[in-house]
Structure formats: structure tokens, C-alpha cells
Scaffold this motif. Sequence first.
Motif, short mmCIF file in Angstrom:
data_model
loop_
_atom_site.label_atom_id
_atom_site.label_comp_id
_atom_site.label_asym_id
_atom_site.label_seq_id
_atom_site.Cartn_x
_atom_site.Cartn_y
_atom_site.Cartn_z
N GLY A 320 22.43 -2.55 -20.80
CA GLY A 320 23.77 -2.70 -20.76
C GLY A 320 24.73 -1.73 -20.18
O GLY A 320 24.16 -0.80 -19.94
N ALA A 321 25.78 -2.23 -20.08
CA ALA A 321 26.86 -1.32 -19.40
C ALA A 321 28.06 -1.66 -20.31
O ALA A 321 28.51 -2.60 -20.84
N MET A 322 28.90 -0.81 -20.50
CA MET A 322 30.21 -0.67 -21.29
C MET A 322 31.19 0.25 -20.86
O MET A 322 31.22 1.39 -20.30
N VAL A 323 32.42 -0.18 -20.67
CA VAL A 323 33.60 0.76 -20.56
C VAL A 323 34.55 0.58 -21.85
O VAL A 323 34.80 -0.56 -22.10
N GLU A 324 35.12 1.78 -22.24
CA GLU A 324 35.55 1.76 -23.64
C GLU A 324 36.81 2.67 -23.51
O GLU A 324 36.52 3.84 -23.12
#
Length: 562
Positions: A320-324
Motif C-alpha cells: 500500500g501507499a498513503m499521503v496524509e
Amino acid sequence: MFARPLPLFLSALLLAVAPPLAAGELRLQAPDDIDELLAPYLPEEAGNPLRLQATLSEILATEGYFSPNFEFKDSDNGLQLNLDPGPRTLIKNVALSLDGPLAASTREELQRDWRLPVGQPFRQEDWNEAKQQVLARLLAVEHADARLVDSEATIDVETHSARLSAHYDTGPRYRFGPLRVEGLQRHEPSLVDRYNRVVAVGQPYREESLNALRSTLQATPYFASVQTVLDREAAELNSDGTLTVPVVVRVRERAPHRVAFGAGASSNTGARVELNYHSSDLLGQAWELNSGLRLEQKKQTAYTDIFLPPDERFRRNSVGAMVETTDIAGLKTERYAFGAQTVQQRGSVEQRLSLNWQNELREPDGALPETSRALVPNAMWTWRRVDNLLDPRRGTVLQMQIGGGARAALSDKDFVRLHGRIQHYIPLGQHNTLTLRGEIGTTLADSRRHIPQDYLFRTGGASSVRGYAYQSLGVKEGAATVGGRYLGIASAEITHWLDEDWGIAAFIDAGDAFDSRQDVRLAVGYGLGARWRSPAGPIGVDLAYGERVRGFQLHFALAIPF
């Protein structure tokens, strides 16, 4: 010699020939247990006494009273019924017949565990349950064709005794054969095999195994409905007399693509809207894609996760990948992360192994910004032993994890993070539950500098230390609250359930996050809350007073264990 309930036509005849009494209150004089038994069936006013006698006789017979004595007394105030139920009928003899290839140990267990033994009072409900229990146990293990051939309860009203007989045909003993999957359009039958942990070729038939396989498949993202049945017509006779029967799994696949929109609110991060896209057949490989955009008042997140079906060791792998971005307690953060994870269930222990890399920019109000990077391998184990996963009243949930980063491996800092928490449930009587919760953590490093916030500790808010704003307890840096290297939390809560759906709770929490063990000064919060049992688990709404801030905070969240 034999007592039977009066037939309906006789009751009707009595009603027709017996004149009704004058209207008035009906009073019953009987032993307390009989009065309690008959109370729901008594009319408020006096009517036809013979009809009433026939009705009450039928009810008493179901409890083993076959020779009651009724005495009616008429008065100006209505009708008084003096009722003597007579001696209660007791079980004198039980004849349980089991025909078929039944294992000797099973036969002995069924005889021993018969629920209506000699000497026990006869009750119609107990008689029905005893017969059904034997049949259910036969159907559950090996004997899928078992049936109750006949049964009889013979009542001797003179000796107040009952003779019971029940005759069963167990049918053949079954063993599981191969799975045959029907209804697949996009997926391969091997997908079902990857989720099957309980139905093995050659193993004795177990009803619970079929139910477990159905429930497991139904919980996957691939199938809208699942049925598991035995193909009896294809059964093969074995040398030991058992039958090997194939298992047919009938499925209806879900739509491969789904878009969802949602809205909600949290006392921790505020109002929320979310857009989600889900696919259960990414690239035609039965990979599950879950991606979306979640916008909250204090946190904004874009994410994409890909989950693979279980492997041969029943491990579920994902990437997975995430920007927060966040703005909480005066601390603004912006982070980018991607990683991989494997999850495996081993009995009551769930194991999660992961490798994550993240880049974080943090900007505390009144202090200098800082960038932190870390590549962190992490291991987490969760042990659950509770009576209900969503709404426990008894048992324990324990979680422990260890992770860390090194400058030699793409991290800005050498550190090791240890974290553990426990939640213990103790029933206090029928309507009360005491919940004890503890949490402790430490990040081993020479300072907190250049360690991402995910690997430090802040606390406060729902499911943490109530009475304080979300993540407002920690280390002060300028005007902001940032993560510290140590964490300690303790909580006690007692919940009283008013009925099946609603309850009230009283609680006290204490905890803090800090950067030095010499700085320990726990913040205390306490208050009252309401609980509602929703389909997803109890929802809690709490009003808590924080002693350190001398103010109240309203919290709401799912009150389920981690």
C-alpha cells in the motif's frame, strides 16, 4: 390410565353447554409456582368455568401435572378458583434406541447426556428439547442423514409416572470428499481452495466445518452468497463402511467494481467525508484493490492498498501507499508512506509483519519545522480470548509489537519502538461488566529528533485518556504537542446494561506521553457515558472531566477492543 389434554371439540362442547357466570374479577388461589405459570393465561373477568378448566388443564399437563383439582367459588365480587395441581409426574423409564453404524463412544455419550433422565419431572418442553438435542448431535458429526423415526411419552396418571421412548436412525457415516465449486464466472476454483482451512478430503463430516467454510467465503470480497452442501448422489462406499461424499460450494460472485461515498464524524478528528473505490479482481488476478480519499477536519488522507488472496500457509499479503496531512494539537504534519504487510492467524493469535518507509515533514506552532525519514520493520501479535469479539463481557485481548529503524538502512535515526496494551473484561452479575485497560510504550533512542510521529507517542481522546482533546497529551514543543518517547495509560470502566440495547457507564482514565521518565505526571480524567449495542458493536458516548485542563470533553467512538 393415560391422561391427555382435552381435545378442542370437547372444550367447545363444554363452552356451549355451561352457562357463563356473572361478570366480575377472577381470583386464583394456588401455589406460587403454579400461580406464576398460569397468570399469563387467566382472563381478567370470570367467564365460563368449564372452558377455563379445560384451558388450564392443558397448560398444567405441559408441566407434568395431569390430575389437578379445580374448585370454583362464586361470590358478589366475581369468581375464585382454588387450584390444587396434584402430584407432579416424574420420569420412570427412558428407552433410547439408536440404529445404524454409530461409534460406541458416541452411543455412550448420547445415552449419558440425555437431558430428561429418570427421576426428573416431566415437562413437554424438556421432552421436545431432549429429542432434538440427540438429533442435532447426530447431524453435526458424521451422520448427516440422521432422523427421529418415532417417539412416545406414556403417562400413568395413577402412579404419576412417565415412560419415554425415542427411536433414531443414524444413517451412514460420512467423510468429506473433494470440493466442487459451482457458479464461478471470473474466478478460478483454486480461489476457494486458498480460503479453505476446515474441509479436508477423508476427514469425518462435521456440520460446523461446512458452516465455517461458508462463513469464511462469505466474508471475502469475492462472493455475494455462498452455500455448502453434500452431494449424496455421488457418495462412494469405503472399505470401513463409511461414505466419502463430495462437497458442493455454490457461489454468486460480487460485482468486481464498487464505488462508495460516505460521511460521518468523530470526536477525535471532526467531520468526515470519504470517497472509496474497490475492486475484487485487479488485473484479473483476484487481487483486492481498496483506494480512496478521506477528508476530515483535522486529517486528510489519500490511500491505495492491494490485498492478495491467502497463500498456502494462509498468510494474507498486501502492499500500500498513503499521503496524509494532519493539524492536531498545534502540530501540522505531512507524510508520504508505502509498505508491505503479511497477516497470519495462528489459533487465537494474529501475527502482522510489516515493512514501511515514510517521509514526514512536521511543523509545530512556535518551533522550527523538521523532516524525518524511516524504514521500519515491525512485528505485532494480538491474542484474543473473549466470549464475543464485538461485544465482550468476559476475557482478555492482549497486543504487543516491536519495530525500529537504523541510519544504515534509510532512516535518519537509530531507534527501537516497543508497545503493548491489554484490555480485560470481568462480568459482575448479569447486567454489569468491569473493563480494565492498560497501555505502555517506549521508543529507545538518544532523543526524539528525526523520528516520525508514528513511532513516538501522544495520547488523549476517545479510547485513550478521556477528558482531554485528541492527542493533546505529549511533549510541548513551542505551542504544539508532539510525540514523546514514553507512554503510560491505565483505565477502569464499569458498564450497567439497562436492557438488551442500552447501557450506562462510569469510568476513570489516567495517562500521559512524555520524553523522560523523570517527567511522569499522569493526567486524570473521569466521567459518565451511554452505550448502545449497534450491529457493529457497542457505540459509546462519554462526557469526561479532565483534571489537568479543568474542563469537559465529549467523546464518541465504537467501544470495542482493538
